[in-house]
Design an enzyme around this catalytic site. Structure first.
Site, short mmCIF file in Angstrom:
data_model
loop_
_atom_site.label_atom_id
_atom_site.label_comp_id
_atom_site.label_asym_id
_atom_site.label_seq_id
_atom_site.Cartn_x
_atom_site.Cartn_y
_atom_site.Cartn_z
N VAL A 15 0.84 -1.21 0.00
CA VAL A 15 0.00 0.00 0.00
C VAL A 15 0.87 1.26 0.00
CG1 VAL A 15 -1.73 1.31 1.30
CG2 VAL A 15 -1.92 -1.17 1.13
N ASP A 36 10.38 2.74 6.65
CA ASP A 36 9.94 1.38 6.97
C ASP A 36 10.96 0.79 7.94
OD1 ASP A 36 7.90 -0.74 5.24
OD2 ASP A 36 9.40 -1.62 6.60
N TYR A 66 12.53 8.92 11.04
CA TYR A 66 11.50 9.84 11.56
C TYR A 66 12.03 11.28 11.63
CZ TYR A 66 8.73 5.75 12.32
OH TYR A 66 8.00 4.62 12.10
N ALA A 81 0.80 -5.19 10.37
CA ALA A 81 0.67 -6.59 9.99
C ALA A 81 -0.73 -6.82 9.44
CB ALA A 81 0.90 -7.44 11.22
N ARG A 89 -9.59 -10.76 15.23
CA ARG A 89 -9.52 -9.33 14.97
C ARG A 89 -8.90 -8.61 16.17
NH1 ARG A 89 -12.13 -5.99 11.12
NH2 ARG A 89 -13.33 -4.40 12.15
N VAL A 119 -4.06 4.27 7.60
CA VAL A 119 -4.58 3.34 6.58
C VAL A 119 -4.59 1.91 7.13
CG1 VAL A 119 -4.34 2.61 4.17
CG2 VAL A 119 -3.42 4.81 4.87
N ASN A 121 -5.16 -1.44 8.93
CA ASN A 121 -6.42 -2.02 9.42
C ASN A 121 -6.29 -2.64 10.80
OD1 ASN A 121 -8.45 -1.54 7.48
ND2 ASN A 121 -7.46 -2.98 6.07
N PRO A 122 -7.38 -2.71 11.56
CA PRO A 122 -8.70 -2.17 11.27
C PRO A 122 -8.67 -0.64 11.39
CG PRO A 122 -8.70 -3.29 13.40
CD PRO A 122 -7.32 -3.45 12.85
N ASP A 149 -14.31 2.37 -0.32
CA ASP A 149 -15.57 1.62 -0.46
C ASP A 149 -16.60 2.45 -1.25
OD1 ASP A 149 -15.04 -0.43 2.14
OD2 ASP A 149 -14.21 1.59 2.27
N ARG A 152 -15.70 2.12 -4.79
CA ARG A 152 -16.15 0.82 -5.33
C ARG A 152 -17.64 0.86 -5.63
NH1 ARG A 152 -12.63 -2.29 -0.78
NH2 ARG A 152 -10.82 -2.80 -2.05
N HIS A 169 -23.39 10.07 -7.02
CA HIS A 169 -23.12 10.52 -5.65
C HIS A 169 -23.74 9.50 -4.70
CE1 HIS A 169 -21.59 14.33 -7.13
NE2 HIS A 169 -22.49 14.15 -8.08
N HIS A 176 -15.03 0.87 7.96
CA HIS A 176 -14.43 0.30 6.75
C HIS A 176 -14.28 -1.19 7.07
CE1 HIS A 176 -11.67 -0.63 3.50
NE2 HIS A 176 -10.78 -1.03 4.38
N1 LIG Z 1 -7.79 1.16 4.89
C1 LIG Z 1 -7.80 0.60 3.69
O1 LIG Z 1 -8.66 0.94 2.85
C2 LIG Z 1 -6.76 -0.43 3.37
C3 LIG Z 1 -6.67 -1.02 2.09
C4 LIG Z 1 -5.66 -1.94 1.85
C5 LIG Z 1 -4.79 -2.30 2.88
N2 LIG Z 1 -4.93 -1.74 4.11
C6 LIG Z 1 -4.06 -2.07 5.24
O2 LIG Z 1 -2.80 -1.42 5.06
C7 LIG Z 1 -1.82 -2.13 5.83
C8 LIG Z 1 -0.59 -2.39 4.95
O3 LIG Z 1 -0.91 -3.29 3.91
P1 LIG Z 1 0.22 -3.76 2.88
O4 LIG Z 1 -0.43 -4.65 1.90
O5 LIG Z 1 0.99 -2.58 2.42
O6 LIG Z 1 1.15 -4.64 3.87
P2 LIG Z 1 2.70 -4.95 3.66
O7 LIG Z 1 2.99 -6.11 4.58
O8 LIG Z 1 3.01 -5.07 2.22
O9 LIG Z 1 3.45 -3.65 4.22
C9 LIG Z 1 3.50 -3.31 5.57
C10 LIG Z 1 4.84 -2.64 5.81
O10 LIG Z 1 4.86 -2.12 7.14
C11 LIG Z 1 6.19 -2.25 7.62
N3 LIG Z 1 6.17 -2.16 9.09
C12 LIG Z 1 5.63 -3.03 9.98
N4 LIG Z 1 5.81 -2.56 11.23
C13 LIG Z 1 6.47 -1.39 11.13
C14 LIG Z 1 6.92 -0.45 12.10
N5 LIG Z 1 6.74 -0.64 13.40
N6 LIG Z 1 7.55 0.65 11.64
C15 LIG Z 1 7.74 0.86 10.32
N7 LIG Z 1 7.32 -0.01 9.37
C16 LIG Z 1 6.70 -1.12 9.78
C17 LIG Z 1 6.64 -3.60 7.10
O11 LIG Z 1 8.05 -3.72 7.10
C18 LIG Z 1 6.03 -3.60 5.70
O12 LIG Z 1 6.95 -3.11 4.71
C19 LIG Z 1 -2.51 -3.40 6.33
O13 LIG Z 1 -2.93 -3.18 7.66
C20 LIG Z 1 -3.71 -3.54 5.42
O14 LIG Z 1 -4.77 -4.26 6.00
C21 LIG Z 1 -5.88 -0.81 4.36
#
Ligand SMILES: NC(=O)c1ccc[n+]([C@@H]2O[C@H](COP(=O)([O-])OP(=O)(O)OC[C@H]3O[C@@H](n4cnc5c(N)ncnc54)[C@H](O)[C@@H]3O)[C@@H](O)[C@H]2O)c1
Length: 316
Positions: A15, A36, A66, A81, A89, A119, A121-122, A149, A152, A169, A176
């Site tokens: 993401v 990261d 940071y 994660a 959950r 972003v 989840n949850p 959503d 979509r 609209h 979410h």
């Molecule tokens: N809100 C939404 O609409 C939506 C949509 C898609 C995904 N997501 C969520 O976004 C999150 C990321 O998804 P993704 O597919 O990119 O996962 P991903 O595993 O590809 O990436 C997560 C990244 O976070 C890093 N990370 C973990 N802990 C960290 C920390 N303490 N400090 C810095 N970096 C850290 C990891 O090294 C990894 O590169 C998930 O929670 C997923 O459910 C949300």
């Protein structure tokens, strides 16, 4: 000299990197910073993106720490994660709340005036956690919410009605996730109520089956994509691009971001998505939104589901 616009992205996974690509392609900010805990991943993504800069916009793309967040207008948090098979959950909430507790104080120290977009989840629970951990005003702590959503839904309705998505609209509100719902009573096609459009233009009613099929399609979309390709990231990246543009350009766009909604239709202190005016100050207004009786019940159900987690969040 005018301050350069800057977006930091914490979490350079699927993401985070798709979001950086989308922001670069649209030239949304002048500086992009990737952070990261896997520093190679952040550096590799930043290098790959930076090699395309001459073909896109004059954007400085860097990986960093940071400390480098200093002066960021927006910090997008996608670190975390994903839910593992067999994990509840609640397990996920605990794990990702711990990640927020690691990240947010460091962000706050270095860029105390920024807008946080959560972003991970949850997302609604973690937006609430981010609000508490950061101590930022609620206007500056935003969850990506149901912007995705609602997109979509609008896409599905555009296929049904044969009308450009921009004239549809319609909003997905609440959580979410599993308890989200469509505010059918407020949906319209360029001013014509959706039910009227179905009856008068499509020659069929917007009946309960049509509505529940569409709502299910939207609610289960993420599961369907994850089943097929393992993760969702392009559309959420565009939702974040849209939200960042609204902020940096002060667009005052109406977006269904997740925000603190205590008291709206009598709900407790939780974060959920409602239509908000999003601009330079973050969430500048929450639009008082009329819902019918069934929608109010759905809204309250979403809030109850969130309160179960937020009342016992491990954030003190
Ligand atoms: N809100 C939404 O609409 C939506 C949509 C898609 C995904 N997501 C969520 O976004 C999150 C990321 O998804 P993704 O597919 O990119 O996962 P991903 O595993 O590809 O990436 C997560 C990244 O976070 C890093 N990370 C973990 N802990 C960290 C920390 N303490 N400090 C810095 N970096 C850290 C990891 O090294 C990894 O590169 C998930 O929670 C997923 O459910 C949300």
């Amino acid at each position: 000299m005018q301050k350069r616009s800057k977006i930091a992205i914490v979490g350079a996974g699927m993401v985070g990197s798709a979001t950086a690509f989308s922001l670069l392609q649209a030239g949304v900010a002048q500086e992009l910073l990737l952070i990261d805990r896997n520093t190679d991943k952040a550096e590799g993504e930043a290098m790959d993106l930076s090699h395309g800069v001459p073909l896109a916009y004059a954007v400085q793309v860097k990986a960093g720490t940071y400390e480098d967040c200093q002066g960021a207008d927006i910090v997008i948090i996608t670190a975390g994660a994903a839910q593992k098979p067999g994990e509840t959950r609640l397990d996920l909430v605990k794990k990702n709340t711990a990640i927020m507790k690691d990240i947010i104080p460091q962000v706050v120290r270095h860029t105390p005036e920024s807008i946080l977009i959560v972003v991970t989840n949850p997302v609604d629970v973690l937006t609430y956690a981010a609000l508490k951990i950061s101590n930022f005003p609620e206007s500056r702590v935003i969850g990506s919410g149901t912007v995705l959503d609602s997109s979509r839904l609008r896409y599905a309705l555009s296929l049904e009605t044969g009308v450009d998505t921009r004239n549809i609209h319609a909003y997905v509100l609440g959580e979410h996730g599993d308890t989200e719902f469509v505010a059918w009573s407020r949906a319209h096609v360029a001013g014509t109520p959706l039910a009227e459009y179905y009856a008068n233009v499509l020659g069929r009613p917007l009946d309960e089956k049509t509505k529940s099929d569409l709502a299910r399609h939207v609610r289960e979309a993420a599961y369907d994509v994850i089943d097929k390709k393992g993760a969702t990231y392009y559309a959420v990246a565009l939702a974040l691009n849209r939200t960042c543009r609204a902020i940096l350009r002060g667009e005052r766009s109406v977006l269904t971001v997740s925000t603190r909604v205590e008291g709206i239709y009598g709900v407790p202190d939780v974060c959920l998505s409602i239509p908000c005016v999003v601009g330079r100050g973050g969430v500048e207004k929450k639009i008082p939104f009329h819902l019918d009786d069934e929608e109010v019940k759905n809204w309250q159900k979403s809030a109850r589901a969130m309160a179960e987690f937020t009342e016992s969040l491990p954030i003190e």
